[in-house]
Structures are given as structure tokens and as C-alpha cells.
Design a protein around this motif. Sequence first.
Motif, PDB file in Angstrom:
ATOM      1  N   MET A   1      72.099  56.157  25.069  1.00 24.26           N
ATOM      2  CA  MET A   1      70.928  57.028  24.996  1.00 24.26           C
ATOM      3  C   MET A   1      71.106  58.278  25.845  1.00 24.26           C
ATOM      4  SD  MET A   1      69.032  55.575  22.849  1.00 24.26           S
ATOM      5  CE  MET A   1      67.527  56.517  23.033  1.00 24.26           C
ATOM      6  N   ASN A   2      70.562  59.393  25.340  1.00 27.53           N
ATOM      7  CA  ASN A   2      70.574  60.677  26.039  1.00 27.53           C
ATOM      8  C   ASN A   2      69.123  61.072  26.298  1.00 27.53           C
ATOM      9  OD1 ASN A   2      70.650  63.466  26.702  1.00 27.53           O
ATOM     10  ND2 ASN A   2      72.599  63.700  25.627  1.00 27.53           N
ATOM     11  N   PHE A   3      68.755  61.192  27.582  1.00 36.28           N
ATOM     12  CA  PHE A   3      67.370  61.490  27.936  1.00 36.28           C
ATOM     13  C   PHE A   3      67.152  62.976  28.214  1.00 36.28           C
ATOM     14  CE2 PHE A   3      68.179  57.076  28.972  1.00 36.28           C
ATOM     15  CZ  PHE A   3      67.087  56.447  28.401  1.00 36.28           C
ATOM     16  N   GLU A   4      68.207  63.773  28.050  1.00 36.09           N
ATOM     17  CA  GLU A   4      68.097  65.192  28.379  1.00 36.09           C
ATOM     18  C   GLU A   4      68.009  66.063  27.124  1.00 36.09           C
ATOM     19  OE1 GLU A   4      67.664  66.024  31.398  1.00 36.09           O
ATOM     20  OE2 GLU A   4      68.197  64.116  32.348  1.00 36.09           O
ATOM     21  N   SER A   5      68.986  65.926  26.229  1.00 37.21           N
ATOM     22  CA  SER A   5      69.076  66.861  25.098  1.00 37.21           C
ATOM     23  C   SER A   5      68.836  66.219  23.743  1.00 37.21           C
ATOM     24  CB  SER A   5      70.457  67.535  25.099  1.00 37.21           C
ATOM     25  OG  SER A   5      71.495  66.562  25.002  1.00 37.21           O
ATOM     26  N   GLY A   6      68.336  65.010  23.713  1.00 35.07           N
ATOM     27  CA  GLY A   6      68.040  64.372  22.447  1.00 35.07           C
ATOM     28  C   GLY A   6      69.175  63.502  21.947  1.00 35.07           C
ATOM     29  N   ASN A   7      68.879  62.757  20.861  1.00 34.79           N
ATOM     30  CA  ASN A   7      69.801  61.761  20.326  1.00 34.79           C
ATOM     31  C   ASN A   7      69.995  61.966  18.832  1.00 34.79           C
ATOM     32  OD1 ASN A   7      69.921  59.662  22.768  1.00 34.79           O
ATOM     33  ND2 ASN A   7      67.803  60.368  22.540  1.00 34.79           N
ATOM     34  N   VAL A   8      71.164  61.536  18.348  1.00 34.19           N
ATOM     35  CA  VAL A   8      71.481  61.671  16.927  1.00 34.19           C
ATOM     36  C   VAL A   8      71.997  60.340  16.399  1.00 34.19           C
ATOM     37  CG1 VAL A   8      72.883  62.833  15.191  1.00 34.19           C
ATOM     38  CG2 VAL A   8      72.041  64.117  17.167  1.00 34.19           C
TER      39      VAL A   8
END
Length: 809
Positions: free
Chosen positions: A177-184
Motif C-alpha cells: 500500500m502507498n499512503f502518499e501518492s495513491g495506489n494502482v
Amino acid sequence: MLKKTLLLLLLFFFAITNAQKTRGKAELSEAKINLDEGWKFHFGNSANSEKDFNYGNKLLFHKSNVFEATIVSPKFVDSTWTKVDVPHDWVVELPFVKSATHEMDSHGYKPVGGLYPETSIGWYRKRFSIDKKDEGKRFEIQFDGVYRNAAIWVNGFYVGTNFSGYVGKSYDITDYMNFESGNVIVVRVDATQSEGWFYEGAGIYRHVWLNIRNNVHIPEDGVFVHSTVNGKNASVTIETEVENKNLTSSKGTIYSYVTDRNGKQIAKTSEQNFTLSVNGKTTVKQKIALNNATLWSLENPYLYKVVSVIKQNNQIVDKKKVNFGIKTVRFDANEGFFLNGKHIKIQGTNNHQDHAGIGSALPDFMQYYRIKLLKEMGSNAYRTSHNAPTPELLDACDSLGMLVLDEQRLLNSSPEYIDQFQRLLRRDRNHASVFLWSIGNEEQNIQGNEYGKRIAQSLLAIQKELDPTRTSTYAADMGNDFKGVNEVIPIRGFNYRQFAVADYHRDHPNQPLLGTEMGSTVTTRGIYEKDSIRAYVPDQDITAPWWASKAEDWWKLAAENKYWLGGFVWTGFDYRGEPTPYKWPNINSHFGILDVCGFPKNIYYYYKSWWTNEDILHISPHWNWPDKIGKPIDVWVNTNADDVELFLNGKSLGKKVMPRNSHLQWQVTYEPGTLEAIAYKKGKKLTTKVETTGQASKVIVSPDKTVMLADGKDGTVINVSFQDANGKEIPDANNKIYFSISGDAKIIGVGNGDPSSHEADKCGDGMWQRSAFSGKCQVIIQAGKTPGIIKLEAKANGLVSASTTIQIK
């Protein structure tokens, strides 16, 4: 009859509205976030790696994460891709293609599979964000169904491949998971191989969810609720799994409580302590006694709720809500099937999962619509042939009162198929509607030998381990054969071979018997002559393939012999693919009691006559035959009355006694006018008629419901018919209808039930249209998210147009 229909409609409205409200609450309390909206879609290519975004050329698995400009990278630019929401079936949007290959006719002449590399690989991408305050929790992506062989990446990390096109799968994606720049999320769907011999569609055709949980939590499908009944009371057992994903051992307590259908708490367990090591799991069993329990039944499908709660440091850290029903089921080899101690003949239908206009990507409201139609016919059971159903189908059956025979896709005990079977059992075992499992269907090469026997024993052991409260059958296309699977299966299933059932019962009197596939009359709605050019068969119970039977041939045997548990007709609805007895131009089956839109054929009235207690009196065919004046017409009457007298323009054509589980016929010399039937049922007079009509004068639209939820998912079916200047319905109209809609809603599909129609189900240019077939067509609309009034208008050249308004709230 009117009172019963109104009650069913009220039950239908309550069920779907309550289910949608419950689902919304569950998403909040259990952090189950729907990810259906805002996907991007693009075709790949199974034969050309460059056209498949270099999937076969780039090294996507040589490192744990790929941040170069590959298709799976978050940096990949997908701005030119098509915007779609899921559920999405890309096959229903493809044109029909004439081909001589068996795969093509089985799948409805749609260009998908190994011969069509350009349209058999689909890529999906979805961006989403997560609040940084949730960092430290567990994240899981859940796919309810992707057809098929779906490889999944999150933020460039490969997370797994689900081989099955029918059983959903979940993946823990916490580490990615990425909590800064979003997820794909990236999904590659490979439909070059098929699992069935019928239309299956392709794509992410069921819901997608993001589950957010505490490190100590109840895993997906981690609550199993079952009960025993003693008189008016019930003992409810709740088995709750608890999992620890902390980096240290964890302690806590767990308790459960039961609510009534309105959410009022009626019973609660004590809190039970647990201690779990790192990655530890445990199952906590708790019991609750319910006095004066309301049993789930076909007439009153009452659902309780169990809520299992985990606490740590006196704070709730996770909870799981599960609907369940309390019932008793008994299969007796001589006396038949009993639900809650009441003898019931299983009056079932087999069904595939596609519908006109939308293919396999059915919105939830369509599941309720289809089950409602089957219940109105008198059906009380549904076999999910031949694969795991979507969860929302079971929700509909739970809520509306329809028994379900839940089926494993393949008779196979390899690790892959054991895993699929385990996922199916764990997912569906709480559903009140599921009364029986099926471990497979028609495996001709192994069902009668030691391979089949050993595989069946392995699957039965798994079923008993994960759900000891139920038993299993297997759909065998075998006659009086006691070998292979039949030696070990608890309930013997018969696919056809109805005339062998009596001999089998004589030789094996202690094994209950069920018709898992019966009937298979082929009919085309509204057509009364064989037409090999347009690929139509007469709309009466007169034609069946060599391996099958007519409706009256099997139902008389099942109805009149107690040792038959009952059976499932092949099929409730027509379905795309497997055209029989014709091939091209025919693109769907003729087996249905209802067509692909859900419009009844004449055989519908045969089953409804003997599957309900309603007063049924139906004449066929229609009475528009200008080219047959003075010629004989074969007239059928379906009824459950005691006797029927037929009149043509007021002149009696004779009275006949109605044999039980049969029909009546007259040869009538045609003349225009009115053909009327007068019947008596226990002294009560019944009448019906068919009349010669004029030309179509106006369009009539009939919405299934006129209020929809403003959730972007609810919708309704609108059926179209025609009337002449005197208000008589036109049974043979074929006018083309043009649809338009205003307000926050959209059309998602059109159909007409014509098994040889090659018109588009999805009108890509936005100009929605469909020709009528035998006087009817259908449009399906879906609500947006803005409350207000929408208007659908239906126009035809030279006719008075029609419109309907629907409230979204």
C-alpha cells in the motif's frame, strides 16, 4: 392469485431494499469498500506480445516490484483507455461472428477464445487512495468473480493469479500500500481458454472490494453459523475464526450476538478469551439458545443476523455481520424431501448466469428480478449449473425464499480444484437458501469408474469437514448404474434418464433420488411452426433432443412417485450459446421455460399449472392467422382446472376433462374472432380468451418498479409491448423501438428474446434501439446517484409513443 402476486412483489421489494441497506451498513462497520467504479479497460492480444503491452517480452517477475514503464507500473499512462465500471463483460459488446467451430456455437458466436487473440485478453487498471490514518491496518483486495485466469498487481507488485472464472479470491495487499501518492490495481484477464460449453462472457464481471481490518481480525468467510431445531426452539452455533497479524502475540476477547431481521438484539454470548501467537489462528465456538425461533421457509424466508465481535483492551477492533436462517432439511429415500418437517416436491430449474442485453455482468437488482420471475412460476429451487454463483444470487434466494443446489465446477481433487471447492463451501455455507451441494456435473470419462469414486470421496470429505450440516449430490448422466460416483454419493442425481429412475430405486431403495437435469423441451416464444431457416422451433411441449425429454414425460413421473425428491428443469431461462437443435443463425439456447429476457413461453403455463395452487387457464397459440383461414390450428390449453370447454366465436367446440399433470388439445378450423375457454375448478368458474387483433397502434411500456435507490447500482427492467386501436395486445408485432432517457440514469442493455437475433445488446453509438420479437422487447436501466425523476421514452415509426417516469431517491 392477485393477493399472492402482491405479497410476492412486496416480499421482493422488501428483500432487495433491505439487502441494499444492509450492504451499505456492512461496508461502514466492517470497512468493506466497494471498488466497482472508475476502472480503465483495454484489449491485449494473446498472439502478439507487442499488442499485449509487451507482456511476454518484459520481465515482470524477475524483481519484486517493477517501476519502469511497463503495463503493471503505477507510472503507466492509461489516459486513452476506455472508462468502465464493473461488473463488466466485454464479450456481450462484441459482434456476432459466423463460424463452424464447436467452441463458437457453444459460446453464442462471439469472437472470444484461442481463435480470436485480439478480443480474448483484457487489461484493467484502477486508481484509489487510502487515508494515511489507516496505516498500520490490514488491507485485502477481494474479487468476487473474474472470467478468467486473472493475474493481479498492486503498485507494480504481483499479488496472485486466480485460475477460476467463477470462484472469487482475496489477496492481502498490506505490504504494497502507498499512503502518499495513491495506489494502482492492474488485472490481466485471459479468456483464451473456456471452462464451460456455454456463454461465459469475459472480464471483471462481479464486484471488487477493498477490505480494511485490524491486525487482529476475523478473516473473510471466517464466521460459520449453523443451528439445530428442537420443537419451537433452536440452538445456534457460531464458529468464528480469529487471526493475529501483529508482530507479537496478542490477546483479546470475542463474543457474538443475534438480532432479528430488523436489527433488534435478541440474544448474546459471554465474552471468551483468546491468546494468539504471531500469525496464529483459532476458531472459537459459541452457542446461543433462541426460544420460539422463526424458521426460514419458502413462504416466509426469515433471516436472522449474527454479529461476531473482537475486543482488545476493552475496545472493539473488528466485527463481522452474517445473515443466516434456521431450518431443518431431510431427504428420505422413500418419502421424499422435507423442509421444516413439511413434505415438499423440489420444483427446480437449472440456469446459467447471463441475461439479455448485459451478458454475465448482472447488476444486483437483476438477480432479484430473475428469482422473482421463477418464484411466480412456482419454482422453489435453483441449481447453479455448472459453477459457483455470484454471492448476490444467493442473497436474492435467501431473501425471496428459493432453495439452492450449489455446484462445484469440476469433479477434480487436484490442489487447484480442492482450493476452489473449499472457497465455495466457506463462502456459501451461511446462506439459508443452500440446501444441498453438488460436487460436479456429467464427467463421462470418470463418473462411472474408480477415478470418479475416489475423487468423489475426497470432495465429500472436504464438504463434511467444512459443512457437516449439509450433504451432497452429483449430476450424473447415467441410467441404472451403481458404480463410480454413484457408489458413494449420498443423493443420487439423474441428468435425464428419467425412465431409469424407477429401476434404480428398486435396486437401491435406500439412496434418495433427485432429477438434477430434467426436461429440455426446445421452444421459441411465439413461434408455432418449425423454421430451419431462422432456426425456430414450435412454442409447445412437443420437441426435445434425443438425450432429453418433454416436460410432461418427466414431471408426471416425479410428481406421482414419492421416492422422487423432485427435479430441476433444463432450463429456467434461455441462455446465450449451446444452440439446439440448430446452429447459426441461432445464437442462444431454446431450452428455457422463459426466454433470455424472462418473457414466458407456453411451457411456463404447464409448469405453473402444476407447481402452484393458483387458478391457471391459458390458451395457445395467439389468434392472428390471416393466411390460415379455413385451415386447422392445433390449440393447446394449459390449466389446473377440472374441465375445460372451448368456444370459437360463441360456438362450443366441446368440453374435455383435464388429466392431472397434462394438458388439453383441440383441432380448430381457423376463422378470425375470439377463441374462449371456460373452465371449472372445484365449482369455481375460470375464463380466458385470445382474440384476433388489428395492426399495432401504440407502444406500451411496463416498468418492473418505479422507485430506485440513488446509489449508482440500483435499476429496473422495462418491458415493451404493443396494442391495437382497441387496446388489444399484439402478439406478433415486430416493430423497431427507439429508446431515450433523461435524468440521472442510463440504459445498460436491450433484448427481445429472439434466439436468432444479431442486433446489438449494447448500442455503442448511444442510439439505443431494438426490434420487437413476438410482440415484446426489453430495456434495462440503471440509476445514477442524484435523487430526482427520470423519464424513459419508447418510440416506433408510425405508432403512438410511450413513456414512464421513475423516481430515484
